[in-house]
Structures are given as C-alpha cells and as structure tokens.
Design a protein around this motif. Structure first.
Motif, PDB file in Angstrom:
ATOM      1  N   GLY A 172     -73.013  -3.958  -3.558  1.00  0.00           N
ATOM      2  CA  GLY A 172     -72.255  -2.814  -4.014  1.00  0.00           C
ATOM      3  C   GLY A 172     -70.865  -2.802  -3.402  1.00  0.00           C
ATOM      4  N   SER A 173     -70.057  -1.927  -3.944  1.00  0.00           N
ATOM      5  CA  SER A 173     -68.692  -1.842  -3.437  1.00  0.00           C
ATOM      6  C   SER A 173     -68.639  -1.272  -2.020  1.00  0.00           C
ATOM      7  N   ARG A 174     -69.710  -0.504  -1.652  1.00  0.00           N
ATOM      8  CA  ARG A 174     -69.821   0.021  -0.290  1.00  0.00           C
ATOM      9  C   ARG A 174     -71.052  -0.583   0.363  1.00  0.00           C
ATOM     10  N   GLU A 175     -70.980  -0.740   1.647  1.00  0.00           N
ATOM     11  CA  GLU A 175     -72.107  -1.353   2.357  1.00  0.00           C
ATOM     12  C   GLU A 175     -73.362  -0.535   2.193  1.00  0.00           C
ATOM     13  N   ILE A 176     -73.248   0.782   2.066  1.00  0.00           N
ATOM     14  CA  ILE A 176     -74.407   1.652   1.953  1.00  0.00           C
ATOM     15  C   ILE A 176     -75.110   1.502   0.606  1.00  0.00           C
ATOM     16  N   ASP A 177     -74.360   0.931  -0.387  1.00  0.00           N
ATOM     17  CA  ASP A 177     -74.944   0.772  -1.720  1.00  0.00           C
ATOM     18  C   ASP A 177     -75.992  -0.332  -1.758  1.00  0.00           C
ATOM     19  N   GLY A 178     -76.011  -1.181  -0.779  1.00  0.00           N
ATOM     20  CA  GLY A 178     -77.025  -2.210  -0.705  1.00  0.00           C
ATOM     21  C   GLY A 178     -76.727  -3.442  -1.564  1.00  0.00           C
ATOM     22  N   ILE A 179     -77.764  -4.259  -1.751  1.00  0.00           N
ATOM     23  CA  ILE A 179     -77.629  -5.543  -2.449  1.00  0.00           C
ATOM     24  C   ILE A 179     -78.813  -5.712  -3.384  1.00  0.00           C
ATOM     25  N   THR A 180     -78.550  -6.243  -4.577  1.00  0.00           N
ATOM     26  CA  THR A 180     -79.631  -6.550  -5.520  1.00  0.00           C
ATOM     27  C   THR A 180     -79.705  -8.066  -5.683  1.00  0.00           C
ATOM     28  N   ILE A 181     -80.917  -8.610  -5.466  1.00  0.00           N
ATOM     29  CA  ILE A 181     -81.138 -10.058  -5.585  1.00  0.00           C
ATOM     30  C   ILE A 181     -82.090 -10.284  -6.743  1.00  0.00           C
ATOM     31  N   ALA A 182     -81.636 -11.127  -7.715  1.00  0.00           N
ATOM     32  CA  ALA A 182     -82.450 -11.379  -8.905  1.00  0.00           C
ATOM     33  C   ALA A 182     -82.756 -12.875  -8.998  1.00  0.00           C
ATOM     34  N   VAL A 183     -83.980 -13.193  -9.421  1.00  0.00           N
ATOM     35  CA  VAL A 183     -84.381 -14.580  -9.700  1.00  0.00           C
ATOM     36  C   VAL A 183     -84.261 -14.798 -11.212  1.00  0.00           C
ATOM     37  N   ILE A 184     -83.436 -15.795 -11.605  1.00  0.00           N
ATOM     38  CA  ILE A 184     -83.106 -16.013 -13.006  1.00  0.00           C
ATOM     39  C   ILE A 184     -83.808 -17.279 -13.524  1.00  0.00           C
ATOM     40  N   ASN A 185     -84.434 -17.168 -14.660  1.00  0.00           N
ATOM     41  CA  ASN A 185     -85.028 -18.322 -15.325  1.00  0.00           C
ATOM     42  C   ASN A 185     -83.909 -18.989 -16.173  1.00  0.00           C
ATOM     43  N   LEU A 186     -83.583 -20.231 -15.805  1.00  0.00           N
ATOM     44  CA  LEU A 186     -82.480 -20.933 -16.478  1.00  0.00           C
ATOM     45  C   LEU A 186     -82.892 -21.610 -17.773  1.00  0.00           C
TER      46      LEU A 186
END
Length: 591
Positions: A172-186
């Motif tokens: 996210g734009s702010r550290e408090i917004d966290g992070i989203t990690i996605a596993v993508i099928n190519l």
C-alpha cells in the motif's frame, strides 16, 4: 561454326562467327545476370528490413499483451491495500480478496500481510483459508521487495512440477496499509503466447532475466527447466539478439535456422521473442531466385539463339565476300558477289565487283600491251595502248624504212657447232640488238633464225626515219662486232650485215584468231631483204631513197647498180663508210 581452311590459307584461331556469337551472347546474358543479381540483392535487403520490422512489431505486441496481463493483476491487487489493518477490519479485507480472486481467475491464492509484516489472512482456491495465522513475514523476499519498490515480481516456479507459477506482491501507499501477495498461474500467459503466429510456422516465447524459459508453445520445454539443451539454444538466441540491436539470426529450440526479434516486458524484466524460420521468411526471395534462374536460363537460350542467328546473318555475307575474293584471286573476274543486305557489306560487295571489272579490263589491257610488245618497243606499245591508238595497227599504206640484218657464216657455224653453242651465240646476238632496237623505238616484225626484220615510221610515225634507221644500224653493227669477235677467237668465221630501204608498203596486222603479227608487205621490203643479202660482213647497204634522205649525215659510198633477185632492173646501192667495210666495197657487183 567455322569454314574449313582453303589450301594455302592460314587456319582461323578465332573465327568471326565465334566472336560475334560470344559478343552477342554476353551482351544479352551479362546485363540480365547483373540486373537479376541486383534485383535479388535489393529484394533480399528490403525483405530483411520488412521482416525485422514485422518481427519487432510482433514481439512488441506479445510483450504488450503479457505486460497488460500482469498490469491488470497488479492493478487489481492495488485495491486490496487501500484500507489499513485495524481491529474489526478483517472481514472487509476478506471480501476485497474474494472479489479479487473472482475477477482474476489466474490468481490461485492470496496472502495479506499487515503493516507489521504479520500474516493476517490467507485465502486459496485449493487449500483451506487461514485467518490470523500470526506468521512473521519480514524475512519473505516478497515482503521485502514490495516494501522496497511497491510492486515485486517473484521468480517463476513449477507448481507440483507441471505448471509455471509466480508470486506478485503489492504494498500500500502507507506502511499501515500492509502488503498483498498473490500466486499467479502463468498458464494464461502460455495461452496468450500460443495464440501468436508469425507466418505459417513462426512462434513466440518468453524468457526471464536469467534466461529461463517462462512460456513457449511447447510446454514440455518450459517444464524441462534451464538445463535443457533446447532452452540453452533459446538463451543463446537472446544473447545474439541483445548484441545485434534486438534482431538476430540463430537456432531455435528445434535447431531450425530462424530470425528472431525481442521486446522487453516491463515489470518482471522478462523478454518476449517472436521467431520465424529463415526458410519460410525468405521463401519469397527463394521463389524470386528460382524465377530469376528460369529467366536467366530462358535469356541464355534466347541469347544463344539470337547470337547464332545474328552471327550467321553477319558472317554469311562475309563468307560470300571471301569466296568471291578467292574466285577473283584465281582470275575469274566474271564472278559476281551477290549480297543484298542493304548495308556496308552490300556496298563492299559492289566494290569487289567493280574491282573485278577493273581487274578484267586491266588484264585485257595487259594482254594487249603484251601482244603489242611482241613487235613494238615497250614504250611504243604503252603509247599505243594508253592513247587508244590501236587503230594504227590496222592495214594501211605508209612510207616506211625496212631494215634487215643477219649473221654471215651462220649456216656453216650451225652445222659444225654444238646445240648449246648455237643457242648461246643467238642469245648473245639478240641481247646485243634488243636494247638498241628498243631505244630507237623500231618495230620488230619477226625473227628469222639469225635474221631480223625491223620497221621505222610504222605503226607509229617518227621524224627522219631513214636517218634514225641508219644510226640504229651503225649501233647494231658495233654491238654485234663485239659479240662475234669473241666467237672468231674460238675459230668460228662469223660476220654481220645490214640492209636498209625506204618506200611505200602495206602495213598492218596479219594472222588468225589467237595469233597475229604486225608486218609490212611491198617492194620496199623485198628490196631491203635483197640489199641485206648482198651486204658483206661489216657492211651497211642502203637504197637510193634512203641515201637521198640521209644527205651528208653519214659518209656514203656509191656502189653502183646491182641486179637483185626479184627486180627486173638493176638497183642503185650505197654503202655507209665504216671501219668494218670490206676491201672490195667500192666495186660494182651483180647478184
């Protein structure tokens, strides 16, 4: 084609037919060959440029399509990091993730990390969902990459060894917004690559920054990993393309010779490649080369036929000229060279024909002169011929001086001497007289063994013919005396006498077809002959008419009258006083 050499002619090293044929053949084939080569080269260059641009466009389109696919995913992931992680907000985050997975089917599972890098939510299409697992993700490369660059693309891995997958992390734009990690099928990228076609058998593939094959129409090549030789060849092709400005020629996974173009894919630092086999890419050039080859073959056949016909057309008249020259050289002046080409060769043939006519006239004139020289002095014969006065040889009455001379004692000499000596004496005798006769322009009518008959004032008139004849006789006597003196020393009694008479005579040509002589007929001729017969060794006897014309030019001795055979009355005879005159020269005598 060359003509056989005629006897006496030099063999032709390079016949004109071969030269014309070669020149005409080269004149047609060489320009055609140069034009074909230049057209092929420019066509190849243009085709190569067009192919490079087309492959670059295809590679750019493939890269744009893959980049768009990944950008759509990252844009959707951005929506999941808009809200901070606060107490009671778990359900909202869960709904956002479910909405994301519904909108992006390529996402297999999603992990949400709060601002303290603690895993708060894990939702998967395959495994059970996990809430508040409390796993510390600070050491995860995805978290570190997202913190550093907002968007992080992970390496490609094989899920259960069958399908390529990768992780994408968005912060996210702010550290408090966290992070989203996605596993993508190519696999969806594989579908996009599989849909790209270049020509009939061209294809596309994708490599990452390490050279690992990410996507290829042959999925088995992707599953084999980076150690596979086919993948290694594709990596070598990538190195060549980087070194040659994005387009290179090399070998693909199937060891085909291909031309490939590359385009970078922003974000994951991948590279999209589009390749087309060289055989297929330059099929039009190859077809053009075949057409050019057929055209060259047809042009060569046409040039050969044209060269043959033109060479035959040009050398045919030349052969006619050659044969005509042979005929003319052989003396066949009536031969005509028939050439109707309407050009310089026809004009040359006319020149040859005109030359043959002139040669015929020249030969006829030479023959006439040769006939005239048999009884005229050479200069007189030339004069008669070139002045067109051959009519002088026609029969007519003229006043002439007839001169006879012969050797005394020749009959006895011929009876005792050998044939070589007889011919030798006669040859010396005539050689001594010939130059004198020619110099005084006397007409030699005939040879009579050792005797000669000469005429002056016919056929060509001359001044003072009697005086000229007497001077000639004196020179003749002096010249012959030098000859017979040598023979007297060998024991032979040889002498020389001359007789001259002047009067009217019938002069002209007599004889038959193919053989004629110039002579004189009449009393004066008989008189000169009888006077000559009466002359002794060293004597020059003349008649009264000759003596009257001479006057005091020469000392004369009157010998009185003499009865000569064939004359009814005695004839006055005079002797020209010379050192050779015999002792009884002053006495009258009769015959």
């Amino acid at each position: 084609m060359s003509e056989p050499a005629t006897p006496g002619s030099r063999p032709l090293r390079r016949p004109l037919f071969q030269k014309y044929f070669l020149v005409l053949f080269v004149a047609v084939v060489v320009p055609l060959l140069i034009n074909s080569a230049s057209e092929t080269w420019f066509s190849y260059r243009d085709q190569r440029l067009l192919l490079s641009e087309r492959l670059r466009a295809e590679a750019g389109a493939a890269a744009s399509k893959i980049h768009g696919f990944l950008a759509d995913i990252t844009d959707q992931l951005q929506w999941t990091v808009q809200l901070p992680w606060v107490a009671g907000g778990e359900e909202q985050h869960r709904l956002d993730i479910l909405r994301l997975m519904r909108q992006v089917p390529a996402i297999l599972d999603v992990t949400s990390v709060d601002g303290h890098d603690i895993e708060r939510l894990h939702i998967s299409r395959i495994n059970p969902d996990v809430v508040d697992s409390g796993i510390d993700r600070r050491g995860d490369p995805a978290v570190q990459g997202a913190r550093a660059g907002r968007i992080w693309y992970g390496p490609v891995t094989l899920y259960e060894g069958s399908e390529p997958h990768m992780r994408i992390a968005v912060a996210g734009s702010r550290e408090i917004d966290g992070i989203t990690i996605a596993v993508i099928n190519l696999k969806l990228i594989w579908d996009a690559v599989l849909a790209i076609h270049v020509g009939r058998s061209g294809e596309a593939f994708v490599l990452d920054d390490t050279g690992r094959l990410i996507s290829h129409p042959d999925l088995n090549l992707v599953l084999r990993g980076a150690d596979d030789p086919a993948a290694a060849r594709l990596n070598e092709l990538r190195v060549l393309a980087l070194a040659h400005g994005g387009v290179a020629e090399g070998s693909d996974a199937e060891q085909r010779s291909v031309i490939a173009a590359m385009a970078p894919i922003p974000g994951p630092n991948w590279t999209a490649f589009v390749e087309e086999p060289v055989v297929e890419a330059f099929a039009s050039i190859r077809a053009a080369l075949w057409r050019t080859g057929y055209l060259l073959l047809a042009g060569a056949v046409f040039a050969a036929g044209l060269g043959y016909l033109l060479a035959r057309w040009m050398t045919g008249p030349i052969r006619l000229l050659e044969r005509g020259a042979e005929q003319i050289g052989a003396g066949n002046f009536a031969h005509k060279i028939e050439i109707s080409t309407g050009d310089e060769l026809e004009r040359l043939a006319h020149r040859f024909n005109a030359m043959a006519g002139e040669l015929a006239e020249s030969q006829e004139r030479s023959e006439r002169i040769a006939r005239l020289k048999r009884f005229l002095a050479p200069q007189v014969a030339e004069l008669v011929e070139h002045s067109d006065h051959e009519g002088l040889l026609d029969s007519h009455r003229a006043e002439v001086v007839a001169i006879f001379c012969d050797l005394r004692g020749f009959t006895s000499f011929a009876g005792v001497a050998g044939p070589e000596e007889v011919i030798g004496l006669v040859q010396e005798y005539y050689e001594a007289l010939g130059a004198i006769i020619t110099r005084h322009e006397a007409t030699l009518t005939c040879f009579m063994g050792d005797g000669l008959m000469l005429l002056l004032n016919a056929p060509v008139p001359c001044s003072e013919p009697a005086l000229r004849g007497l001077r000639m006789a004196a020179e003749m006597q002096q010249a012959v005396n030098a000859v017979i003196e040598a023979w007297r020393k060998r024991g032979y009694a040889i002498g020389f006498g001359v007789g001259l008479a002047k009067g009217l005579a019938t002069v002209g040509r007599i004889g038959y077809e193919g053989r004629s002589d110039y002579t004189a007929l009449g009393n004066v001729v008989n008189l000169a002959s009888r006077i000559c017969a009466a002359a002794e060794d060293g004597q020059i006897l003349i008649d009264a008419a000759t003596a009257a014309e001479i006057g005091d030019a020469f000392p004369l001795i009157a010998l009185g009258t003499r009865v000569l055979r064939g004359f009814a009355e005695a004839v006055p005879v005079f002797s020209v006083a010379t050192q050779q005159e015999p002792a009884n020269a002053h006495e009258d005598s009769t015959e």
